[in-house]
Design a protein around this motif. Structure first.
Motif, PDB file in Angstrom:
ATOM      1  N   ILE A  96      38.356  30.900  91.857  1.00 55.44           N
ATOM      2  CA  ILE A  96      38.670  32.241  91.353  1.00 55.44           C
ATOM      3  C   ILE A  96      37.991  33.267  92.251  1.00 55.44           C
ATOM      4  O   ILE A  96      36.826  33.114  92.611  1.00 55.44           O
ATOM      5  CB  ILE A  96      38.176  32.420  89.906  1.00 55.44           C
ATOM      6  N   ALA A  97      38.701  34.331  92.596  1.00 57.98           N
ATOM      7  CA  ALA A  97      38.145  35.386  93.444  1.00 57.98           C
ATOM      8  C   ALA A  97      36.992  36.092  92.731  1.00 57.98           C
ATOM      9  O   ALA A  97      37.063  36.334  91.522  1.00 57.98           O
ATOM     10  CB  ALA A  97      39.230  36.398  93.790  1.00 57.98           C
ATOM     11  N   PRO A  98      35.933  36.434  93.472  1.00 60.38           N
ATOM     12  CA  PRO A  98      34.804  37.143  92.860  1.00 60.38           C
ATOM     13  C   PRO A  98      35.204  38.470  92.209  1.00 60.38           C
ATOM     14  O   PRO A  98      34.617  38.862  91.199  1.00 60.38           O
ATOM     15  CB  PRO A  98      33.851  37.385  94.032  1.00 60.38           C
ATOM     16  N   SER A  99      36.199  39.150  92.763  1.00 61.83           N
ATOM     17  CA  SER A  99      36.629  40.413  92.157  1.00 61.83           C
ATOM     18  C   SER A  99      37.214  40.179  90.764  1.00 61.83           C
ATOM     19  O   SER A  99      37.010  40.992  89.854  1.00 61.83           O
ATOM     20  CB  SER A  99      37.653  41.105  93.052  1.00 61.83           C
ATOM     21  N   GLU A 100      37.949  39.092  90.573  1.00 62.93           N
ATOM     22  CA  GLU A 100      38.493  38.776  89.247  1.00 62.93           C
ATOM     23  C   GLU A 100      37.382  38.397  88.278  1.00 62.93           C
ATOM     24  O   GLU A 100      37.427  38.757  87.102  1.00 62.93           O
ATOM     25  CB  GLU A 100      39.523  37.642  89.338  1.00 62.93           C
ATOM     26  N   LEU A 101      36.375  37.665  88.783  1.00 61.62           N
ATOM     27  CA  LEU A 101      35.243  37.328  87.920  1.00 61.62           C
ATOM     28  C   LEU A 101      34.501  38.589  87.497  1.00 61.62           C
ATOM     29  O   LEU A 101      34.085  38.717  86.348  1.00 61.62           O
ATOM     30  CB  LEU A 101      34.272  36.386  88.651  1.00 61.62           C
ATOM     31  N   GLY A 102      34.341  39.531  88.422  1.00 57.54           N
ATOM     32  CA  GLY A 102      33.696  40.794  88.096  1.00 57.54           C
ATOM     33  C   GLY A 102      34.449  41.544  87.017  1.00 57.54           C
ATOM     34  O   GLY A 102      33.844  42.092  86.079  1.00 57.54           O
ATOM     35  N   ARG A 103      35.775  41.566  87.121  1.00 56.34           N
ATOM     36  CA  ARG A 103      36.606  42.230  86.105  1.00 56.34           C
ATOM     37  C   ARG A 103      36.444  41.544  84.752  1.00 56.34           C
ATOM     38  O   ARG A 103      36.371  42.199  83.721  1.00 56.34           O
ATOM     39  CB  ARG A 103      38.063  42.191  86.546  1.00 56.34           C
ATOM     40  N   PHE A 104      36.364  40.220  84.769  1.00 60.23           N
ATOM     41  CA  PHE A 104      36.190  39.432  83.553  1.00 60.23           C
ATOM     42  C   PHE A 104      34.850  39.757  82.887  1.00 60.23           C
ATOM     43  O   PHE A 104      34.781  39.994  81.685  1.00 60.23           O
ATOM     44  CB  PHE A 104      36.282  37.947  83.909  1.00 60.23           C
ATOM     45  N   TYR A 105      33.781  39.788  83.670  1.00 59.43           N
ATOM     46  CA  TYR A 105      32.456  40.095  83.123  1.00 59.43           C
ATOM     47  C   TYR A 105      32.343  41.550  82.678  1.00 59.43           C
ATOM     48  O   TYR A 105      31.694  41.844  81.685  1.00 59.43           O
ATOM     49  CB  TYR A 105      31.360  39.759  84.128  1.00 59.43           C
ATOM     50  N   GLU A 106      32.975  42.460  83.397  1.00 56.74           N
ATOM     51  CA  GLU A 106      32.957  43.874  83.010  1.00 56.74           C
ATOM     52  C   GLU A 106      33.683  44.100  81.684  1.00 56.74           C
ATOM     53  O   GLU A 106      33.388  45.059  80.967  1.00 56.74           O
ATOM     54  CB  GLU A 106      33.589  44.742  84.093  1.00 56.74           C
ATOM     55  N   ALA A 107      34.632  43.233  81.378  1.00 60.17           N
ATOM     56  CA  ALA A 107      35.366  43.344  80.117  1.00 60.17           C
ATOM     57  C   ALA A 107      34.518  42.902  78.928  1.00 60.17           C
ATOM     58  O   ALA A 107      34.941  43.041  77.781  1.00 60.17           O
ATOM     59  CB  ALA A 107      36.647  42.520  80.176  1.00 60.17           C
ATOM     60  N   GLY A 108      33.322  42.373  79.194  1.00 62.84           N
ATOM     61  CA  GLY A 108      32.424  42.008  78.105  1.00 62.84           C
ATOM     62  C   GLY A 108      32.275  40.523  77.856  1.00 62.84           C
ATOM     63  O   GLY A 108      31.609  40.114  76.902  1.00 62.84           O
ATOM     64  N   TYR A 109      32.886  39.698  78.682  1.00 61.69           N
ATOM     65  CA  TYR A 109      32.750  38.254  78.514  1.00 61.69           C
ATOM     66  C   TYR A 109      31.473  37.773  79.183  1.00 61.69           C
ATOM     67  O   TYR A 109      30.941  38.416  80.084  1.00 61.69           O
ATOM     68  CB  TYR A 109      33.967  37.531  79.097  1.00 61.69           C
ATOM     69  N   THR A 110      30.986  36.624  78.744  1.00 64.15           N
ATOM     70  CA  THR A 110      29.745  36.069  79.273  1.00 64.15           C
ATOM     71  C   THR A 110      30.036  34.877  80.182  1.00 64.15           C
ATOM     72  O   THR A 110      31.149  34.341  80.194  1.00 64.15           O
ATOM     73  CB  THR A 110      28.830  35.602  78.124  1.00 64.15           C
ATOM     74  N   THR A 111      29.005  34.460  80.895  1.00 65.27           N
ATOM     75  CA  THR A 111      29.119  33.282  81.756  1.00 65.27           C
ATOM     76  C   THR A 111      29.423  32.040  80.913  1.00 65.27           C
ATOM     77  O   THR A 111      30.210  31.189  81.325  1.00 65.27           O
ATOM     78  CB  THR A 111      27.822  33.076  82.546  1.00 65.27           C
ATOM     79  N   HIS A 112      28.811  31.958  79.739  1.00 65.44           N
ATOM     80  CA  HIS A 112      29.052  30.809  78.866  1.00 65.44           C
ATOM     81  C   HIS A 112      30.524  30.753  78.431  1.00 65.44           C
ATOM     82  O   HIS A 112      31.126  29.671  78.402  1.00 65.44           O
ATOM     83  CB  HIS A 112      28.142  30.879  77.638  1.00 65.44           C
ATOM     84  N   GLN A 113      31.104  31.896  78.127  1.00 64.78           N
ATOM     85  CA  GLN A 113      32.518  31.934  77.743  1.00 64.78           C
ATOM     86  C   GLN A 113      33.400  31.531  78.920  1.00 64.78           C
ATOM     87  O   GLN A 113      34.396  30.824  78.738  1.00 64.78           O
ATOM     88  CB  GLN A 113      32.891  33.326  77.248  1.00 64.78           C
ATOM     89  N   TYR A 114      33.045  31.950  80.130  1.00 63.73           N
ATOM     90  CA  TYR A 114      33.808  31.574  81.322  1.00 63.73           C
ATOM     91  C   TYR A 114      33.747  30.065  81.535  1.00 63.73           C
ATOM     92  O   TYR A 114      34.755  29.424  81.798  1.00 63.73           O
ATOM     93  CB  TYR A 114      33.261  32.326  82.542  1.00 63.73           C
ATOM     94  N   GLU A 115      32.562  29.478  81.399  1.00 66.19           N
ATOM     95  CA  GLU A 115      32.416  28.037  81.577  1.00 66.19           C
ATOM     96  C   GLU A 115      33.176  27.262  80.506  1.00 66.19           C
ATOM     97  O   GLU A 115      33.802  26.235  80.797  1.00 66.19           O
ATOM     98  CB  GLU A 115      30.937  27.667  81.576  1.00 66.19           C
TER      99      GLU A 115
END
Length: 134
Positions: A96-115
């Motif tokens: 996954i591109a880092p920019s998409e991960l940044g957008r995901f985290y900025e939306a309020g999701y956590t690393t645990h939710q991503y994993e």
């Protein structure tokens, strides 16, 4: 009113008087995805990578003339960030591109939710591959 959590095979009763939004807040704090979010993940499996790009004028014209279906962005920015990550995960796995991960985290999701999301999608992708081989 009491909230009864039946996930994970165990029943955990919340304190009486907890509203649905407060229960959802507790789920987010614990790193879980809500049922509506899991629905978005399931539906994202059917979306193509083209659903992540802005639609051009030519694309819009072709869609209108030939009747192509296009997955439209969701109205909620938070759910759209989840849908984008889910579509990319269904198609590219962990790449996954880092920019998409940044957008995901900025939306309020956590690393645990991503994993949790990646483990879920990875397990389903593996079971689909095994089923197709048999």
């Amino acid at each position: 009113m009491a909230y009864l959590d039946l996930r994970d095979g165990g029943a955990r009763a919340m304190v009486p008087g907890v509203t649905a939004s407060e229960a959802a807040s507790l789920q987010v704090q614990n790193g879980h995805l809500l049922p509506v979010e899991w629905t978005i993940v399931r539906l994202a499996r059917e979306d193509g990578l083209s659903s992540l790009r802005e639609e051009s004028r030519l694309g819009r014209l072709l869609r209108l003339v030939f009747g192509f279906r296009r997955a439209m962005p969701l109205a909620s920015a938070r759910l759209e960030a989840l849908r984008r990550i889910a579509v990319l995960s269904w198609h590219h796995g962990y790449n996954i591109a880092p920019s998409e991960l940044g957008r995901f985290y900025e939306a309020g999701y956590t690393t645990h939710q991503y994993e949790t999301l990646l483990r879920h999608i990875g397990a389903l992708r593996l079971s689909i591959k095994r089923r197709n081989r048999a």
